[in-house]
Scaffold this motif. Structure first.
Motif, PDB file in Angstrom:
ATOM      1  N   LEU A   1       0.849  -1.188   0.000  1.00  0.00           N
ATOM      2  CA  LEU A   1       0.000   0.000   0.000  1.00  0.00           C
ATOM      3  C   LEU A   1       0.883   1.236   0.000  1.00  0.00           C
ATOM      4  CD1 LEU A   1      -2.980   0.962   0.189  1.00  0.00           C
ATOM      5  CD2 LEU A   1      -2.685   1.046   2.640  1.00  0.00           C
ATOM      6  N   ASN A   2       0.568   2.163  -0.871  1.00  0.00           N
ATOM      7  CA  ASN A   2       1.317   3.399  -0.962  1.00  0.00           C
ATOM      8  C   ASN A   2       0.923   4.326   0.188  1.00  0.00           C
ATOM      9  OD1 ASN A   2       2.759   5.597  -1.808  1.00  0.00           O
ATOM     10  ND2 ASN A   2       1.960   5.574  -3.893  1.00  0.00           N
ATOM     11  N   LEU A   3       1.873   5.131   0.657  1.00  0.00           N
ATOM     12  CA  LEU A   3       1.577   6.053   1.755  1.00  0.00           C
ATOM     13  C   LEU A   3       0.572   7.119   1.341  1.00  0.00           C
ATOM     14  CD1 LEU A   3       4.957   6.705   3.584  1.00  0.00           C
ATOM     15  CD2 LEU A   3       2.985   5.453   4.390  1.00  0.00           C
ATOM     16  N   ILE A   4       0.539   7.448   0.071  1.00  0.00           N
ATOM     17  CA  ILE A   4      -0.436   8.440  -0.396  1.00  0.00           C
ATOM     18  C   ILE A   4      -1.857   7.923  -0.156  1.00  0.00           C
ATOM     19  CG2 ILE A   4      -1.303   9.644  -2.431  1.00  0.00           C
ATOM     20  CD1 ILE A   4       1.580   9.631  -3.498  1.00  0.00           C
ATOM     21  N   PHE A   5      -2.091   6.670  -0.486  1.00  0.00           N
ATOM     22  CA  PHE A   5      -3.420   6.095  -0.268  1.00  0.00           C
ATOM     23  C   PHE A   5      -3.717   5.932   1.218  1.00  0.00           C
ATOM     24  CE2 PHE A   5      -2.530   4.351  -4.606  1.00  0.00           C
ATOM     25  CZ  PHE A   5      -3.402   5.200  -5.246  1.00  0.00           C
ATOM     26  N   SER A   6      -2.700   5.610   2.015  1.00  0.00           N
ATOM     27  CA  SER A   6      -2.905   5.520   3.460  1.00  0.00           C
ATOM     28  C   SER A   6      -3.311   6.866   4.039  1.00  0.00           C
ATOM     29  CB  SER A   6      -1.622   5.039   4.143  1.00  0.00           C
ATOM     30  OG  SER A   6      -1.288   3.751   3.741  1.00  0.00           O
ATOM     31  N   GLY A   7      -2.676   7.939   3.562  1.00  0.00           N
ATOM     32  CA  GLY A   7      -3.041   9.275   4.021  1.00  0.00           C
ATOM     33  C   GLY A   7      -4.453   9.647   3.617  1.00  0.00           C
ATOM     34  N   ILE A   8      -4.838   9.279   2.401  1.00  0.00           N
ATOM     35  CA  ILE A   8      -6.200   9.577   1.944  1.00  0.00           C
ATOM     36  C   ILE A   8      -7.228   8.802   2.765  1.00  0.00           C
ATOM     37  CG2 ILE A   8      -7.786   9.305  -0.003  1.00  0.00           C
ATOM     38  CD1 ILE A   8      -5.366   9.951  -1.830  1.00  0.00           C
ATOM     39  N   ILE A   9      -6.924   7.549   3.067  1.00  0.00           N
ATOM     40  CA  ILE A   9      -7.823   6.752   3.900  1.00  0.00           C
ATOM     41  C   ILE A   9      -7.962   7.383   5.281  1.00  0.00           C
ATOM     42  CG2 ILE A   9      -8.046   4.529   5.091  1.00  0.00           C
ATOM     43  CD1 ILE A   9      -6.795   3.257   2.561  1.00  0.00           C
ATOM     44  N   MET A  10      -6.832   7.831   5.837  1.00  0.00           N
ATOM     45  CA  MET A  10      -6.869   8.460   7.160  1.00  0.00           C
ATOM     46  C   MET A  10      -7.653   9.774   7.118  1.00  0.00           C
ATOM     47  SD  MET A  10      -5.674   7.873  10.264  1.00  0.00           S
ATOM     48  CE  MET A  10      -4.094   7.075  10.225  1.00  0.00           C
ATOM     49  N   LEU A  11      -7.539  10.518   6.026  1.00  0.00           N
ATOM     50  CA  LEU A  11      -8.301  11.762   5.907  1.00  0.00           C
ATOM     51  C   LEU A  11      -9.803  11.487   5.875  1.00  0.00           C
ATOM     52  CD1 LEU A  11      -6.144  13.772   3.346  1.00  0.00           C
ATOM     53  CD2 LEU A  11      -6.464  14.267   5.759  1.00  0.00           C
ATOM     54  N   PHE A  12     -10.193  10.390   5.218  1.00  0.00           N
ATOM     55  CA  PHE A  12     -11.611  10.045   5.186  1.00  0.00           C
ATOM     56  C   PHE A  12     -12.099   9.492   6.522  1.00  0.00           C
ATOM     57  CE2 PHE A  12     -11.198   9.857   0.451  1.00  0.00           C
ATOM     58  CZ  PHE A  12     -12.127  10.835   0.202  1.00  0.00           C
ATOM     59  N   LEU A  13     -11.199   8.899   7.312  1.00  0.00           N
ATOM     60  CA  LEU A  13     -11.594   8.367   8.612  1.00  0.00           C
ATOM     61  C   LEU A  13     -11.677   9.439   9.689  1.00  0.00           C
ATOM     62  CD1 LEU A  13      -9.599   5.024   8.869  1.00  0.00           C
ATOM     63  CD2 LEU A  13     -12.045   5.313   8.572  1.00  0.00           C
ATOM     64  N   ALA A  14     -11.111  10.611   9.447  1.00  0.00           N
ATOM     65  CA  ALA A  14     -11.090  11.675  10.456  1.00  0.00           C
ATOM     66  C   ALA A  14     -12.486  12.082  10.925  1.00  0.00           C
ATOM     67  CB  ALA A  14     -10.311  12.882   9.934  1.00  0.00           C
ATOM     68  N   PRO A  15     -13.432  12.342  10.025  1.00  0.00           N
ATOM     69  CA  PRO A  15     -14.771  12.697  10.525  1.00  0.00           C
ATOM     70  C   PRO A  15     -15.448  11.563  11.291  1.00  0.00           C
ATOM     71  CG  PRO A  15     -14.570  13.256   8.205  1.00  0.00           C
ATOM     72  CD  PRO A  15     -13.359  12.485   8.576  1.00  0.00           C
TER      73      PRO A  15
END
Length: 101
Positions: free
Chosen positions: A29-43
């Motif tokens: 898994l690329n870190l870019i996708f991990s960051g995007i997933i984390m951004l969506f999990l924030a709310p």
């Protein structure tokens, strides 16, 4: 009770970070996708922790809202940092490969 919710949240964030970097290290898994997933999990983390604070701690609810918003913002910043690290690593790899050609 609220300190238990906070430490459970910290443990979940740490586990997500460790999982993201382990998956990146293994090439899954690329870190870019991990960051995007984390951004969506924030709310999701913000609302769920605020709801847990409101449900488990008696009071007017203002502190629960502030606590949930704060934890959501921490998750958002964490996801943004992972995203930026992923973009920087991708750029370094891109320019190194262009330089070798």
């Amino acid at each position: 009770m609220d300190i238990i919710i906070f430490w459970a949240f910290v443990l979940i964030i740490l586990l997500l970070n460790v999982a993201a970097f382990n998956l990146y290290k293994n090439g899954k898994l690329n870190l870019i996708f991990s960051g995007i997933i984390m951004l969506f999990l924030a709310p999701v983390f913000g609302v769920s922790s605020g709801a847990l604070f409101l449900h488990l701690v008696a009071g007017a609810g203002e502190g629960a809202g502030y606590g949930g918003a704060f934890l959501g913002l921490i998750t958002l910043v964490n996801g943004a940092i992972i995203l930026v690290i992923g973009i920087i690593l991708w750029l370094v790899r891109f320019f190194k490969s262009r330089q070798q050609k």
